[in-house]
Design an enzyme around this catalytic site. Structure first.
Site, PDB file in Angstrom:
ATOM      1  N   ASN A 109       0.831  -1.196  -0.055  1.00  0.00           N
ATOM      2  CA  ASN A 109      -0.265  -0.030   0.174  1.00  0.00           C
ATOM      3  C   ASN A 109       0.886   1.290   0.145  1.00  0.00           C
ATOM      4  O   ASN A 109       1.812   1.213   0.460  1.00  0.00           O
ATOM      5  CB  ASN A 109      -1.013  -0.107   1.145  1.00  0.00           C
ATOM      6  N   PHE A 113      -1.973   7.972   4.836  1.00  0.00           N
ATOM      7  CA  PHE A 113      -2.723   8.729   5.639  1.00  0.00           C
ATOM      8  C   PHE A 113      -4.297   9.257   5.194  1.00  0.00           C
ATOM      9  O   PHE A 113      -4.425  10.339   5.644  1.00  0.00           O
ATOM     10  CB  PHE A 113      -2.136   9.772   6.589  1.00  0.00           C
ATOM     11  N   SER A 175       5.394   5.371   9.174  1.00  0.00           N
ATOM     12  CA  SER A 175       5.076   5.094   7.805  1.00  0.00           C
ATOM     13  C   SER A 175       5.875   5.448   6.780  1.00  0.00           C
ATOM     14  O   SER A 175       6.455   6.540   6.603  1.00  0.00           O
ATOM     15  CB  SER A 175       3.585   5.851   7.598  1.00  0.00           C
ATOM     16  N   ASN A 177       4.913   6.045   3.747  1.00  0.00           N
ATOM     17  CA  ASN A 177       4.008   6.654   2.577  1.00  0.00           C
ATOM     18  C   ASN A 177       3.596   8.053   3.031  1.00  0.00           C
ATOM     19  O   ASN A 177       3.183   8.839   2.009  1.00  0.00           O
ATOM     20  CB  ASN A 177       2.751   5.958   2.299  1.00  0.00           C
ATOM     21  N   THR A 178       4.510   8.711   3.722  1.00  0.00           N
ATOM     22  CA  THR A 178       4.458  10.147   3.823  1.00  0.00           C
ATOM     23  C   THR A 178       5.991  10.486   3.944  1.00  0.00           C
ATOM     24  O   THR A 178       6.839  10.107   4.715  1.00  0.00           O
ATOM     25  CB  THR A 178       4.032  10.705   5.494  1.00  0.00           C
ATOM     26  N   LYS A 208       5.153   3.507  17.480  1.00  0.00           N
ATOM     27  CA  LYS A 208       5.174   2.532  16.393  1.00  0.00           C
ATOM     28  C   LYS A 208       6.343   2.451  15.620  1.00  0.00           C
ATOM     29  O   LYS A 208       6.711   3.383  15.117  1.00  0.00           O
ATOM     30  CB  LYS A 208       3.810   2.688  15.460  1.00  0.00           C
ATOM     31  N   ASN A 237       5.544  -1.525  11.626  1.00  0.00           N
ATOM     32  CA  ASN A 237       4.666  -1.010  10.454  1.00  0.00           C
ATOM     33  C   ASN A 237       5.157  -1.916   9.110  1.00  0.00           C
ATOM     34  O   ASN A 237       6.039  -2.899   9.193  1.00  0.00           O
ATOM     35  CB  ASN A 237       4.871   0.554  10.314  1.00  0.00           C
TER      36      ASN A 237
HETATM   37  C1  LIG Z   1      -3.776  -0.851   3.423  1.00  0.00           C
HETATM   38  C2  LIG Z   1      -3.097  -0.643   4.852  1.00  0.00           C
HETATM   39  C3  LIG Z   1      -3.127   0.502   5.407  1.00  0.00           C
HETATM   40  C4  LIG Z   1      -2.216   0.650   6.405  1.00  0.00           C
HETATM   41  N1  LIG Z   1      -2.650   2.024   6.862  1.00  0.00           N
HETATM   42  C5  LIG Z   1      -1.908   2.261   8.203  1.00  0.00           C
HETATM   43  C6  LIG Z   1      -2.157   3.400   8.909  1.00  0.00           C
HETATM   44  O1  LIG Z   1      -3.180   4.263   8.477  1.00  0.00           O
HETATM   45  N2  LIG Z   1      -1.431   3.735  10.142  1.00  0.00           N
HETATM   46  C7  LIG Z   1      -0.655   2.604  10.777  1.00  0.00           C
HETATM   47  O2  LIG Z   1      -0.008   3.107  11.653  1.00  0.00           O
HETATM   48  N3  LIG Z   1      -0.281   1.802   9.973  1.00  0.00           N
HETATM   49  C8  LIG Z   1      -1.034   1.273   8.626  1.00  0.00           C
HETATM   50  N4  LIG Z   1      -0.855   0.114   8.100  1.00  0.00           N
HETATM   51  C9  LIG Z   1       0.301  -0.829   8.827  1.00  0.00           C
HETATM   52  C10 LIG Z   1      -0.394  -1.736   9.773  1.00  0.00           C
HETATM   53  O3  LIG Z   1      -0.982  -1.344  10.792  1.00  0.00           O
HETATM   54  C11 LIG Z   1       0.318  -2.888  10.169  1.00  0.00           C
HETATM   55  O4  LIG Z   1       1.585  -2.179  11.044  1.00  0.00           O
HETATM   56  C12 LIG Z   1       1.062  -3.706   9.061  1.00  0.00           C
HETATM   57  O5  LIG Z   1       0.381  -3.797   7.929  1.00  0.00           O
HETATM   58  C13 LIG Z   1       1.763  -5.020   9.464  1.00  0.00           C
HETATM   59  O6  LIG Z   1       0.885  -5.901   9.963  1.00  0.00           O
HETATM   60  P1  LIG Z   1       0.046  -7.098   8.838  1.00  0.00           P
HETATM   61  O7  LIG Z   1       1.345  -7.824   8.149  1.00  0.00           O
HETATM   62  O8  LIG Z   1      -0.662  -7.694   9.874  1.00  0.00           O
HETATM   63  O9  LIG Z   1      -0.890  -6.204   7.694  1.00  0.00           O
HETATM   64  C14 LIG Z   1      -1.511  -0.075   7.118  1.00  0.00           C
HETATM   65  C15 LIG Z   1      -1.500  -1.298   6.351  1.00  0.00           C
HETATM   66  C16 LIG Z   1      -2.015  -1.710   5.265  1.00  0.00           C
HETATM   67  C17 LIG Z   1      -1.923  -2.802   4.497  1.00  0.00           C
END
Ligand SMILES: Cc1cc2nc3c(=O)[nH]c(=O)nc-3n(C[C@H](O)[C@H](O)[C@H](O)COP(=O)(O)O)c2cc1C
Length: 345
Positions: A109, A113, A175, A177-178, A208, A237
């Site tokens: 992704n 945000f 993140s 992505n910022t 985090k 993350n």
């Molecule tokens: C589509 C998507 C959007 C995410 N958006 C955020 C976010 O807004 N803030 C954040 O702290 N982490 C975000 N994450 C990261 C997740 O909170 C998590 O840390 C990461 O996906 C690892 O866990 P997983 O392997 O179970 O997905 C996002 C992950 C995905 C897949």
């Protein structure tokens, strides 16, 4: 190719990832009108006056705007993290912003945000009766146009907005992505930044972490944040590391953006173990939440056995749906081992 058995269990996997994501938001929104909490009790934990009936929660990004809380409570989550919320509403990065590889159980992704802003989320939370059905963490981040020098102002204003509605804050500087956000982990920013936030709230502060911090930097961030008085960490993350497709010899996903799901599991596990070892007795009652590549009940129990207090999922919800939460609760009921027995920190 998605296996037929997987498609049968999770038919949304035949849709493009962004369409499946948008449809899930509509479904969860509608369901929230009539759903009622149904929290499963297993491996309960009480921490700083917050009672977690079970240790499995949804990760940041799943319910960015706190629009679907009733749905998630009805699926049995042990806690919820809403956000990432920024002070002002903001749109997603230009498309594409999400994609997946079902064979690798990987999600990519580049959302950046997207959220309806602090006022919308706070209004949703104020409608609820306290105590909430489960502990509720608010994940806070800066707007993309805010510079790193001014970033603390965004975080302080978010703390002001949510001080009376959040059970704890998650500071998101991890993140990918910022643009430039992860620079805030550098010692010249981190110490002063965390000190400002710590002085501003009575609520627990969780940091985090990025899985892409080099091992020495990871240990340094733990030390700096411990000294600054944070109350715990979320590890981790999404990653900018890429698996290489052995057939094409090219990465599975483009270089920008973050990858989650199974390819992240090994690094996330390694960092959990590193944190437990590095902190040792200094950890005290600080909270460790493991996230990254948890895709089976055994993964959840392994993270708990390795020293995580709580576990979070996002990608598992994409591949297995919210039924994953019940599957873990059922597996936990049939297990009798010390790591998942109730504990009080
Ligand atoms: C589509 C998507 C959007 C995410 N958006 C955020 C976010 O807004 N803030 C954040 O702290 N982490 C975000 N994450 C990261 C997740 O909170 C998590 O840390 C990461 O996906 C690892 O866990 P997983 O392997 O179970 O997905 C996002 C992950 C995905 C897949």
């Amino acid at each position: 190719m998605v296996k037929l058995s997987r498609l049968w269990a999770s038919p949304w996997l035949c849709l493009p990832a962004s369409l499946a994501h948008d449809l899930s938001q509509v479904y969860l929104g509608l369901r929230s009108y009539f759903a009622r909490p149904n929290i499963k009790t297993w491996a309960s934990l009480t921490w700083r006056g917050l009672h977690f009936k079970n240790p499995l929660g949804i990760a940041g990004g799943v319910d960015k705007n706190a629009d679907h809380l009733n749905s998630w409570w009805s699926y049995g989550v042990g806690f919820i993290e809403v956000g990432t919320v920024t002070p002002k509403p903001q749109s997603a990065n230009p498309p594409p912003i999400i994609s997946r590889n079902s064979e690798r159980e990987a999600v990519w992704n580049k959302m950046g945000f997207p959220n309806k802003g602090a006022v919308h989320v706070a209004t949703n939370l104020k409608k609820l009766v306290r105590p909430y059905a489960t502990p509720l963490l608010v994940n806070i981040g800066k707007n993309r146009e805010t510079t790193n020098v001014d970033a603390y102002k965004d975080y302080l204003s978010l703390i002001d907005t949510f001080e009376n509605t959040a059970d704890a804050f998650v500071i998101n500087i991890s993140s990918p992505n910022t643009s430039g956000l992860r620079e805030l982990f550098k010692p010249e920013f981190l110490t002063g930044f965390l000190a400002q936030l710590r002085a501003h709230t009575r609520r627990p502060l969780l940091l985090k972490l990025s899985p892409d911090l080099a091992d020495a930097a990871f240990a340094e961030v733990l030390d700096t944040s411990l000294a600054a008085g944070v109350d715990g960490w979320i590890i981790s993350n999404t990653t900018t590391a890429r698996e290489i497709n052995p057939v094409t010899q090219a990465p599975y996903f483009e270089a920008a953006g973050g990858v989650s799901g199974r390819p992240l599991a090994q690094r996330s596990l390694f960092l959990l173990k590193s944190a437990v070892n590095h902190l040792g007795a200094r950890r005290g009652d600080r909270l460790l939440i493991s996230a990254g590549g948890v895709s089976s009940p055994e993964d959840v129990f392994e993270r708990l056995a390795l020293g995580a207090d709580l576990v979070q999922i996002y990608s598992a919800l994409i591949f297995s749906g919210p039924g994953f939460l019940k599957k873990v609760a059922v597996a936990a009921e049939s297990l009798e081992f010390s790591a998942i027995k109730a504990k009080n920190k």
